[in-house]
Design an enzyme around this catalytic site. Structure first.
Site, PDB file in Angstrom:
ATOM      1  CB  CYS A   1      -0.935   0.008   1.206  1.00 42.67           C
ATOM      2  SG  CYS A   1      -0.102  -0.024   2.808  1.00 42.67           S
TER       3      CYS A   1
ATOM      4  CD  GLU B   1       5.887  -1.531   7.967  1.00 38.04           C
ATOM      5  OE1 GLU B   1       5.140  -2.501   8.165  1.00 38.04           O
ATOM      6  OE2 GLU B   1       6.066  -1.004   6.864  1.00 38.04           O
TER       7      GLU B   1
END
Length: 415
Positions: free
Chosen positions: A50, A109
């Site tokens: 994304c 992340e």
């Protein structure tokens, strides 16, 4: 490494709409093989998430990186100015940083290393990975693992979902949260909000009750599977039913892949009418392309956050992690140095082997002359001792130019 190239765009160079167009146009399966062949690549891996779309590739000795870049650019539905082009060692460094989450919108992340590993695996199954990219990706995944083990970068696991839930703030007791979609983002939402080991959104102090969860998806069975993971209080709806008759919500999270927003002004008005107090408190749009008409949502009184808003939060998080990022970069530099050595040895191996073979050929010629019939005064023991001594001397002498070749390759490049 002179044959390696990378063409890509990410949140650093392009907006979310641009990335979404590139992701939507990314080939899959056999179509990747066709692009690979049409662009004259000998190895390639396509990483599409994304926040980035990147072709990592290698070309043959006879091919041109410039031609490969041009051929791949022609297949991306974006302006060339939105893209970056890397070559040689820059490619390896970039893949190392991506896998270790140092190039992420949200450093530390947990999702990106899995996405890199999956892209590498898919390319391998398609037969598109050869010795160069095997070395690069294996080393990058190893480096990412070491970063997580030896630094505090991931001490507080973060992701786009964690940023989104942080933006949502404290949830009231028994808040109703709807999750639209059944992909990776939706699964993480189920884990965090349903208490599946991944943490949960913040609750107000003293609140014991967790949120009431509603999952909506085009395929009802997938929504039901997510609801089942979160206990008896969670329920599932088909997305059409959800959009037509939304329940009263405190938080709406949408993370699906659609060409046009699901939550138009008309749908958002229905959500607002259904909500307790007249409007849902928070809308979190994690879709690429956008799932929500954010301007309409804000006009209707929602606290609405899209990917660009989360990008800003990620940058703030990055500033807070500067010390951990610096430590992670030191680890990556050490891993890159080891990788350079491995690539150097692999590239020089045929040259060094040919040098050694030539040296031993010269040795054999000399010994043959020495032990010829007119010099037949040597006995078997003497011949064996001379052969061992001469072979040892040749190995030592051959090692000196080999060392020099390695040093020259480091300073001036292998070619």
């Amino acid at each position: 490494m002179q044959r390696l190239g990378l063409l890509g765009l990410s949140y650093r160079t392009a907006d979310q709409g641009c990335i979404a167009r590139a992701a939507a146009a990314s080939p899959t399966g056999d179509a990747i093989r066709k692009v690979h062949a049409d662009c004259g690549l000998v190895e390639s891996v396509l990483l599409s998430t994304c926040n980035r779309v990147e072709w990592v590739f290698a070309v043959s000795e006879e091919a041109s990186l410039v031609d490969a870049f041009a051929a791949l650019e022609a297949r991306l539905p974006v302006a060339p100015s939105e893209c970056y082009r890397l070559a040689g060692e820059e490619v390896a460094r970039h893949i190392f940083e991506v896998a270790a989450s140092l190039d992420s919108m949200n450093p530390g992340e947990t999702q990106i290393v899995g996405q890199v590993r999956e892209a590498y695996r898919r390319a391998g199954e398609l037969g598109l990975v050869g010795p160069r990219l095997h070395l690069v990706f294996d080393a990058a995944l190893k480096a990412a693992k070491r970063v997580r083990r030896e630094t505090a970068l991931a001490a507080r696991p973060v992701s786009m979902m964690s940023l989104a839930l942080e933006a949502a703030g404290d949830l009231p007791a028994g808040a109703t949260v709807a999750v639209v979609g059944a992909g990776e983002m939706a699964r993480e939402a189920a884990e965090r909000l349903g208490g599946g080991g991944g943490g949960s959104a913040r609750r107000r102090e003293g609140d014991a009750a967790g949120p009431r969860l509603v999952f909506a998806n085009r395929t009802l069975a997938k929504a039901e599977a997510l609801a089942a993971r979160c206990g008896a209080g969670a329920r599932a709806l088909a997305v059409d039913e959800f959009l037509a008759r939304p329940p009263a919500l405190d938080v709406l999270i949408s993370a699906v892949s659609v060409a046009e927003p699901l939550f138009t002004r008309e749908v958002l008005e229905r959500v607002a009418r259904a909500a307790v107090g007249g409007a849902a408190a928070v809308i979190l749009d994690l879709g690429v392309p956008a799932n929500v008409d954010l301007a309409a949502a804000r006009t209707l009184g929602f606290r609405a956050f899209g990917m660009d808003d989360l990008k800003a939060r990620g940058e703030a998080h990055r500033r807070q992690l500067e010390l951990e990022i610096a430590a992670a970069r030191r680890v990556l530099e050490a891993e890159l140095e080891e990788f350079r050595g491995a690539m150097l040895e692999r590239t020089l191996a045929p040259v060094l082997a040919a040098w050694r073979e030539r040296a031993h050929y010269t040795l054999d010629e000399g010994l043959a002359r020495l032990f010829s019939s007119e010099n037949g005064r040597w006995n078997e023991d003497e011949r064996e001792r001379i052969e061992r001594w001469a072979a040892s001397l040749v190995e030592r002498l051959a090692a000196l130019p080999a060392i020099a070749m390695r040093e020259m390759a480091v300073v001036h490049g292998v070619e």
